[in-house]
Design a protein around this motif. Structure first.
Motif, PDB file in Angstrom:
ATOM      1  N   VAL A  90      -8.523   1.541  -0.121  1.00 41.40           N
ATOM      2  CA  VAL A  90      -7.378   2.300  -0.635  1.00 41.40           C
ATOM      3  C   VAL A  90      -7.216   1.940  -2.099  1.00 41.40           C
ATOM      4  O   VAL A  90      -7.095   0.765  -2.464  1.00 41.40           O
ATOM      5  CB  VAL A  90      -6.079   1.948   0.129  1.00 41.40           C
ATOM      6  N   THR A  92      -2.583   6.103   2.040  1.00 43.78           N
ATOM      7  CA  THR A  92      -3.200   5.412   3.181  1.00 43.78           C
ATOM      8  C   THR A  92      -3.257   6.313   4.409  1.00 43.78           C
ATOM      9  O   THR A  92      -4.297   6.399   5.092  1.00 43.78           O
ATOM     10  CB  THR A  92      -2.409   4.135   3.514  1.00 43.78           C
ATOM     11  N   MET A 102       0.840  -1.202   0.000  1.00 39.99           N
ATOM     12  CA  MET A 102       0.000   0.000   0.000  1.00 39.99           C
ATOM     13  C   MET A 102       0.866   1.240   0.000  1.00 39.99           C
ATOM     14  O   MET A 102       1.880   1.309   0.712  1.00 39.99           O
ATOM     15  CB  MET A 102      -0.889   0.039   1.249  1.00 39.99           C
TER      16      MET A 102
END
Length: 561
Positions: A553, A356, A351
């Motif tokens: 996300v 995030t 990620m």
């Protein structure tokens, strides 16, 4: 021992206050000098037809820099200031002070309070200029004599050291004083060798302490060994057969020889190993180069591992990822093939950190702004000032936790040592007297540790959550619009007050990441219910919401593209 005898109902104008002191504890123990001073002072009181109040300092040096270094003299000084003393007797000037500062303070206060000072050879009325001058001259002579005596003692000690003699004080463990010099004690030196051998093998200081306790080996001053005292012993060059004495005035250094207990190779090897260990600790403390806002909150929703983070500006990498694959690779001896997509726990794509962090932070702030529970807490604890203001910081809490672990480990080790001690007594490896002494000390230490452990557990369990919550409300409860101005560390503290954990999963179909935020309080979609919507003055009830919310996300590679 310093004592003071105070007859009841004394009249200060007809009482002779007798102050006695000798220069060393040895003289005080014998008591002859103190008794002589009291006898002469009492004789003077009879001639004056006065009663006696005795102030006995016992053995105490008069060279202290302040009166508080001599408790009985300090108490006497307070009585003089209060006007309770009008007649004072001392054997000579030096009994009160050879230090100019102390002498001046006493001279000023005696004169101010109109106190008559008596010595064995006469008396002083300090309101008289001639008596006052003589008193100052005698004070100066006493101070000069004290300085000469101290210098003579210092030079004498330095000459003794240069002759290989011990300079004074308690000798190190493993040695005793014989004919003025350090001499080896075999019964102790074998344990010094044991300590160094165990350290050379890489055994911990805690395990060494446990073995010493199990055999009833007491430290030099008679108490149980501490981890610090064992560490300190291993830095002591005495065991190499030499040590450095430094004169406190001239800073001259003298190397003194003494019996060798540990060979140079062993001592150097232990010293080098301890230095490397210390360097490794320093390096470990310096490895946190990058700041990660969410890493400590996040766990992998596939395997449950704590998420890891990696920031490499040179490669434009900034990512959160599950370390499952690299941990398994290391566990297998780093012999398996390199990572291949699809072979891990399911968290197959990292990620992006910036996306995030922003998504989670903005979501939490939005929930905060609409939460009735948080608004109510602010109202109660901040606006109405009903909260606890003395809070424990996160760092202090970690300190308490470390201390608790330390005490629990020490207590467990001590219990094992007591058991080993009993075994050694049964096997006749130690006599009953040594066993009773050692086990009594260990039981005392065990009781102390149990008390400390109980107190720390109560502190952590009973106060931590409440104090952390109040701390959070006081610092972050108000001014929602100001959250964007917080520093990185403040943002992390803000989130820590609300978030319990974040579960992160990778959705193989959408190629997105799914986050489930678990809050410490039910603030998601909470609200209020008026007791009577038409009569809001009657008040309302706060309704709990949910403790979780979900986010997605967007797909983004590790380079933020």
């Amino acid at each position: 021992m310093a004592t003071k005898k105070t007859p009841k109902g004394n009249n200060s104008s007809t009482t002779l206050h007798i102050y006695t002191r000798v220069s060393t504890i040895a003289q005080a123990d014998k008591g002859t000098s103190l008794e002589s001073q009291l006898q002469i002072g009492t004789k003077r009181a009879k001639l004056l037809n006065f009663t006696v109040e005795h102030w006995n300092e016992g053995g105490k040096s008069s060279h202290h820099d302040d009166i508080q270094g001599r408790p009985v003299l300090y108490e006497l000084f307070q009585a003089i200031k209060a006007g309770e003393v009008k007649h004072l007797w001392v054997y000579d000037q030096s009994r009160l002070a050879r230090n100019d500062q102390v002498a001046s303070i006493f001279r000023y206060e005696l004169k101010k309070q109109g106190v008559t000072l008596y010595i064995k050879d006469g008396q002083f009325d300090l309101s008289s200029p001639s008596d006052n001058l003589l008193h100052q001259m005698l004070d100066a002579v006493a101070q000069f004599e004290n300085s000469v005596r101290a210098e003579r003692s210092r030079i004498g000690k330095l000459m003794k050291v240069k002759g290989g003699f011990w300079h004074g004080g308690v000798p190190p463990f493993g040695y005793e004083i014989s004919q003025g010099k350090l001499a080896e004690i075999k019964a102790e030196s074998k344990w010094v060798k044991f300590i160094f051998k165990q350290a050379l093998k890489g055994n911990s200081v805690a395990s060494i302490k446990k073995e010493l306790d199990s055999n009833g080996i007491l430290a030099r001053r008679g108490g149980l060994w501490t981890l610090g005292s064992i560490e300190s012993l291993m830095t002591n060059t005495h065991y190499l057969g030499r040590y450095i004495y430094t004169d406190g005035v001239s800073s001259e250094q003298v190397e003194v020889k003494c019996p060798v207990i540990v060979d140079e190779v062993t001592w150097n090897s232990v010293h080098l190993a301890r230095k490397r260990k210390s360097n490794r600790k320093d390096q470990q403390n310096a490895t946190i180069k990058n700041f990660y806002l969410l890493r400590d909150f996040m766990v992998c929703g596939h395997c449950g591992r704590k998420m890891a983070g990696r920031i490499k500006p040179s490669k434009s990498e900034q990512m959160y990822y599950c370390p499952n694959k690299e941990r398994v690779w290391a566990k297998d001896g780093e012999s398996s093939t390199h990572y291949q997509r699809g072979t891990g726990c399911g968290f197959d794509r990292a990620m992006n950190i910036q996306i995030t962090d922003k998504l989670v932070f903005d979501t939490v702030v939005k929930l905060h702004s609409s939460s009735s529970i948080l608004k109510e807490e602010v109202k109660k604890r901040v606006y109405l000032d009903h909260g606890i203001k003395s809070v424990t910081t996160a760092e202090e809490t970690k300190g308490f936790e470390r201390q608790l672990r330390k005490y629990e480990s020490l207590f467990q080790s001590l219990q094992e040592s007591i058991g080993n001690l009993e075994a050694n007594r049964v096997l006749k490896r130690m006599d009953d007297k040594a066993y009773k002494t050692a086990v009594a000390r260990m039981n005392d230490e065990a009781d102390r540790l149990k008390t400390e452990i109980t107190n720390l557990r109560l502190k952590l369990r009973g106060e931590a959550e409440k104090k952390q919550w109040v701390y959070w409300v006081d610092h972050f409860g108000k001014e929602i619009d100001e959250k964007s101005k917080l520093t990185d560390q403040q943002r992390q503290l803000y989130l820590k007050g609300l978030i319990e954990k974040i579960e992160a999963k990778f959705n193989a179909e959408t190629r997105n990441h799914e986050l489930e935020i678990h809050f410490q309080h039910p603030i998601v979609d909470d609200g209020i219910k008026w007791k009577d919507p038409k009569k809001k003055t009657l008040g309302y009830k706060v309704l709990d919401g949910s403790k979780t919310t979900s986010l997605q996300v967007e797909k983004r590679d590790g380079r933020g593209k």
